[in-house]
Scaffold this motif. Structure first.
Motif, PDB file in Angstrom:
ATOM      1  N   THR A  68       1.494 -19.103   0.937  1.00  0.00           N
ATOM      2  CA  THR A  68       0.426 -19.568   1.815  1.00  0.00           C
ATOM      3  C   THR A  68       0.661 -19.223   3.278  1.00  0.00           C
ATOM      4  OG1 THR A  68       1.450 -21.742   2.036  1.00  0.00           O
ATOM      5  CG2 THR A  68      -0.211 -21.497   0.332  1.00  0.00           C
ATOM      6  N   THR A  76      -7.601 -22.564   8.777  1.00  0.00           N
ATOM      7  CA  THR A  76      -8.008 -21.826   7.577  1.00  0.00           C
ATOM      8  C   THR A  76      -6.765 -21.477   6.768  1.00  0.00           C
ATOM      9  OG1 THR A  76      -9.883 -20.879   8.772  1.00  0.00           O
ATOM     10  CG2 THR A  76      -9.239 -19.799   6.716  1.00  0.00           C
ATOM     11  N   TYR A  78      -4.896 -19.591   3.556  1.00  0.00           N
ATOM     12  CA  TYR A  78      -5.017 -18.430   2.682  1.00  0.00           C
ATOM     13  C   TYR A  78      -3.831 -18.344   1.739  1.00  0.00           C
ATOM     14  CZ  TYR A  78      -8.457 -16.248   5.870  1.00  0.00           C
ATOM     15  OH  TYR A  78      -9.561 -15.950   6.631  1.00  0.00           O
ATOM     16  N   TYR A  80      -2.106 -15.005  -0.733  1.00  0.00           N
ATOM     17  CA  TYR A  80      -2.094 -13.545  -0.748  1.00  0.00           C
ATOM     18  C   TYR A  80      -1.167 -13.055  -1.849  1.00  0.00           C
ATOM     19  CZ  TYR A  80       2.265 -14.458   1.668  1.00  0.00           C
ATOM     20  OH  TYR A  80       3.504 -14.947   1.991  1.00  0.00           O
ATOM     21  N   ASP A  85      -3.846  -7.556   0.874  1.00  0.00           N
ATOM     22  CA  ASP A  85      -4.420  -8.861   1.202  1.00  0.00           C
ATOM     23  C   ASP A  85      -4.139  -9.213   2.665  1.00  0.00           C
ATOM     24  OD1 ASP A  85      -5.364  -9.180  -1.384  1.00  0.00           O
ATOM     25  OD2 ASP A  85      -3.743 -10.517  -2.002  1.00  0.00           O
ATOM     26  N   ILE A  89      -6.864  -9.931   5.735  1.00  0.00           N
ATOM     27  CA  ILE A  89      -6.853 -11.119   6.598  1.00  0.00           C
ATOM     28  C   ILE A  89      -6.757 -10.705   8.067  1.00  0.00           C
ATOM     29  CG2 ILE A  89      -5.524 -13.168   7.261  1.00  0.00           C
ATOM     30  CD1 ILE A  89      -4.754 -13.354   4.197  1.00  0.00           C
ATOM     31  N   LEU A 103      -9.681 -14.984  -0.499  1.00  0.00           N
ATOM     32  CA  LEU A 103      -8.278 -15.384  -0.380  1.00  0.00           C
ATOM     33  C   LEU A 103      -8.102 -16.793   0.155  1.00  0.00           C
ATOM     34  CD1 LEU A 103      -6.852 -12.058   1.111  1.00  0.00           C
ATOM     35  CD2 LEU A 103      -6.732 -12.843  -1.264  1.00  0.00           C
ATOM     36  N   ARG A 104      -9.204 -17.408   0.505  1.00  0.00           N
ATOM     37  CA  ARG A 104      -9.165 -18.731   1.121  1.00  0.00           C
ATOM     38  C   ARG A 104      -8.831 -19.807   0.108  1.00  0.00           C
ATOM     39  NH1 ARG A 104     -14.256 -21.506   4.121  1.00  0.00           N
ATOM     40  NH2 ARG A 104     -13.117 -23.256   4.998  1.00  0.00           N
TER      41      ARG A 104
END
Length: 107
Positions: A68, A76, A78, A80, A85, A89, A103-104
């Motif tokens: 993370t 926010t 994410y 990956y 990825d 971002i 990816l959130r």
């Protein structure tokens, strides 16, 4: 309020021992991905005060959701898998201000 950074990005780099029952980001190349993000931000001219800061963090307590990162000031979150990825971002969110929904975490 004038924040020192437009975006402040924290990568969880927590390492758990082999006996741990929870996963850890360090086992998912988190250190490598944090270093890669820092390099990409510099390459794009986004690094530094008034713009973007990429930081290391200890456990962010989202272990079960994959490796993370969290982007502030929005908060926010994410996950990956690889450099592509991270590129998405950096280029979408940090360069253009658009959240990468796929990816959130907590969509």
């Amino acid at each position: 309020m004038d924040p020192h950074f437009k975006y402040h990005v924290f990568f969880c780099l927590n390492q758990r021992g082999p006996e741990a029952t929870r996963p850890c980001c360090a086992n998912c190349n988190a250190q490598e991905m944090q270093e890669y993000a820092k390099k990409r931000v510099k390459q794009l001219g986004l690094a530094g005060p008034g713009n973007v800061r990429i930081n290391k963090a200890g456990c962010l307590d989202r272990c079960e959701e994959g490796p993370t990162i969290v982007v502030y000031p929005e908060g926010t979150w994410y996950t990956y898998v690889d450099e592509s990825d991270i590129d998405e971002i950096v280029e979408s969110h940090l360069l253009n201000g658009k959240v990468v929904e796929r990816l959130r975490i907590d969509q």
